[in-house]
Design a protein around this motif. Structure first.
Motif, PDB file in Angstrom:
ATOM      1  N   TYR A 232       0.830  -1.208   0.000  1.00  0.00           N
ATOM      2  CA  TYR A 232       0.000   0.000   0.000  1.00  0.00           C
ATOM      3  C   TYR A 232       0.866   1.260   0.000  1.00  0.00           C
ATOM      4  O   TYR A 232       0.502   2.278  -0.593  1.00  0.00           O
ATOM      5  N   THR A 290     -10.649  -1.648  -2.495  1.00  0.00           N
ATOM      6  CA  THR A 290     -10.291  -2.076  -3.851  1.00  0.00           C
ATOM      7  C   THR A 290     -10.943  -1.220  -4.925  1.00  0.00           C
ATOM      8  O   THR A 290     -10.280  -0.746  -5.859  1.00  0.00           O
ATOM      9  N   GLU A 337      -6.289   2.288   5.143  1.00  0.00           N
ATOM     10  CA  GLU A 337      -6.108   0.837   5.184  1.00  0.00           C
ATOM     11  C   GLU A 337      -4.828   0.456   5.925  1.00  0.00           C
ATOM     12  O   GLU A 337      -4.793  -0.551   6.642  1.00  0.00           O
ATOM     13  N   ASN A 397      -4.036  -5.092  -7.552  1.00  0.00           N
ATOM     14  CA  ASN A 397      -5.109  -6.084  -7.672  1.00  0.00           C
ATOM     15  C   ASN A 397      -4.605  -7.503  -7.440  1.00  0.00           C
ATOM     16  O   ASN A 397      -5.313  -8.328  -6.843  1.00  0.00           O
ATOM     17  N   GLN A 400      -4.348  -7.736  -3.714  1.00  0.00           N
ATOM     18  CA  GLN A 400      -5.670  -7.830  -3.090  1.00  0.00           C
ATOM     19  C   GLN A 400      -6.262  -9.226  -3.264  1.00  0.00           C
ATOM     20  O   GLN A 400      -6.846  -9.790  -2.328  1.00  0.00           O
ATOM     21  N   ASN A 401      -6.111  -9.792  -4.453  1.00  0.00           N
ATOM     22  CA  ASN A 401      -6.619 -11.150  -4.691  1.00  0.00           C
ATOM     23  C   ASN A 401      -5.871 -12.176  -3.848  1.00  0.00           C
ATOM     24  O   ASN A 401      -6.462 -13.139  -3.344  1.00  0.00           O
ATOM     25  N   THR A 403      -4.337 -11.646  -0.885  1.00  0.00           N
ATOM     26  CA  THR A 403      -4.735 -11.523   0.521  1.00  0.00           C
ATOM     27  C   THR A 403      -6.156 -12.017   0.739  1.00  0.00           C
ATOM     28  O   THR A 403      -6.474 -12.597   1.776  1.00  0.00           O
ATOM     29  N   LYS A 404      -7.024 -11.805  -0.266  1.00  0.00           N
ATOM     30  CA  LYS A 404      -8.398 -12.294  -0.167  1.00  0.00           C
ATOM     31  C   LYS A 404      -8.429 -13.818  -0.162  1.00  0.00           C
ATOM     32  O   LYS A 404      -9.174 -14.446   0.597  1.00  0.00           O
TER      33      LYS A 404
END
Length: 411
Positions: A232, A290, A337, A397, A400-401, A403-404
């Motif tokens: 980040y 996101t 965040e 992205n 983010q994917n 960590t998701k």
């Protein structure tokens, strides 16, 4: 007897409801206090940064020396960030804020007394160190007065003071220096910093000593850098990267293309950024990270391409609006965040890690942009910046994917 007990129960329930409401209140007296303190601190910074190079040359410094004097501030702030973050997590935040503002005042007073370059260099370094400590500590301190579920909104509103100083500070600094001289300008900045320090004395604050504070201080990577928010920090640094390029080369681009009144780009941008600060926090808290960051990066990339091909002022004004919308929403959401990703005992190091990305981006932008322009032209430079921003969006992205997916597998 029944009526008395019933009344007591009702009062107790009412008190609990009021307490619950108070815990969610944002516009408290301490929060307003800290917005004003931020305004005073950043006002001094914005008054100085447009005039410090001129002052260095006025006391017989060369153009190259003036550039070093201007740039050493950011380097000093960058180097102190990790230690500032660690200190914020271990010591009383209010006391650190007071110390930082006093040091800023001393640095400004030192500017007024400097009649030689080495002396000016010393106080410029001191100012950078103090500002690095101040900006890191202020954010960490203000988060203690913001309800967690309204963190994005609170940080957005908190930045209003900074945006106001960006609008007023540079012009005010130029006016005072031109009308009355450099020394009165520096003395006014000294006064503003000392006023901020005195205001902080009246800030209601009690810091509970954590277990970490009771331990012997150990300097480790985790105490200096919040590894969980590095991505980040890098993405946020891309907004600063574009800032560095625009601030350094937009005026030159305007001269090359014979576009008058290019300075309106910055004025319009500051006004839009002010407006974004007012409402974007609520959007961040409701829509999530996101979506907001992706839209912000796309808008910023488009603004860079528009600047790259802009033939007239109207194109630059539209680009300014888009850039400020992207920066205003993207940086706030990423900073929010970063704070949410760590526990309360590591807010300081998370804040400093985020600012490190911003400092590096701000510094690398002009260097890389200058090299590209020397080899090609301004259009290639701005399009390259846009491409790097799109690349940052892809990295964001993917992260983010990832960590998701981890959170889903844990569940």
């Amino acid at each position: 007897m029944y009526h008395i007990q019933h009344e007591i129960i009702l009062r107790t329930q009412g008190d609990r409801m009021r307490d619950k409401e108070n815990t969610k209140a944002l516009w408290t007296r301490p929060f307003l206090f800290l917005i004003i303190v931020s305004l005073l601190t950043t006002m001094g910074f914005n008054m100085v940064y447009v005039m410090i190079s001129n002052y260095a040359m006025a006391i017989n410094g060369s153009l190259a020396i003036a550039g070093i004097i201007a740039g050493i501030f950011s380097i000093s702030a960058l180097l102190v960030r990790p230690l500032a973050g660690m200190s914020v997590d271990r010591f009383n935040k209010k006391h650190l804020c007071i110390i930082a503002n006093i040091l800023i005042g001393v640095a400004a007073l030192g500017y007024a007394l400097s009649d030689q370059i080495p002396m000016l260099f010393f106080f410029r370094v001191l100012h950078g160190v103090a500002f690095g400590l101040s900006s890191t500590t202020n954010i960490a301190l203000v988060t203690e007065y913001i309800p967690k579920e309204r963190m994005g909104e609170g940080i957005g509103y908190y930045g209003i003071g900074q945006v106001i100083s960006q609008i007023i500070g540079p012009n005010l600094g130029v006016y005072i220096a031109d009308s009355f001289g450099f020394q009165p300008m520096f003395l006014i900045i000294t006064l503003l910093s000392f006023i901020a320090a005195v205001m902080l004395l009246f800030l209601p604050y009690s810091q509970e000593r954590s277990n970490q504070n009771d331990k012997k201080i150990k300097i480790t990577i985790n105490s200096l850098i919040a590894k969980e928010v590095i991505v980040y920090s890098i993405i946020g640094g891309m907004f600063s990267f574009s800032n560095g390029i625009v601030s350094s080369f937009l005026i030159l681009l305007g001269k090359e293309r014979q576009i008058a009144n290019v300075g309106l780009f910055f004025s319009v941008g500051a006004i839009v950024l002010f407006g974004m600060r007012i409402f974007i926090g609520r959007v961040i808290d409701k829509q999530g990270l996101t979506l907001v960051v992706n839209i912000s990066l796309i808008i910023t990339a488009v603004s860079m391409m528009m600047i790259g091909v802009a033939p007239v002022l109207s194109w630059l004004i539209i680009a300014s609006v888009l850039k400020s919308m992207g920066q205003g929403s993207g940086q706030i959401s990423l900073q929010t965040e970063c704070i949410k990703r760590v526990d309360a005992s590591r807010v300081g190091v998370a804040t400093s890690t985020f600012y490190i990305g911003a400092d590096i981006g701000q510094g690398l932008g002009p260097i890389i942009g200058g090299k590209i322009t020397d080899c090609f032209n301004y259009m290639v430079m701005y399009f390259t910046c846009a491409a790097l921003i799109i690349g940052a969006m892809i990295v964001f992205n993917l992260y983010q994917n990832k960590t998701k997916s981890k959170s889903v597998s844990v569940c």
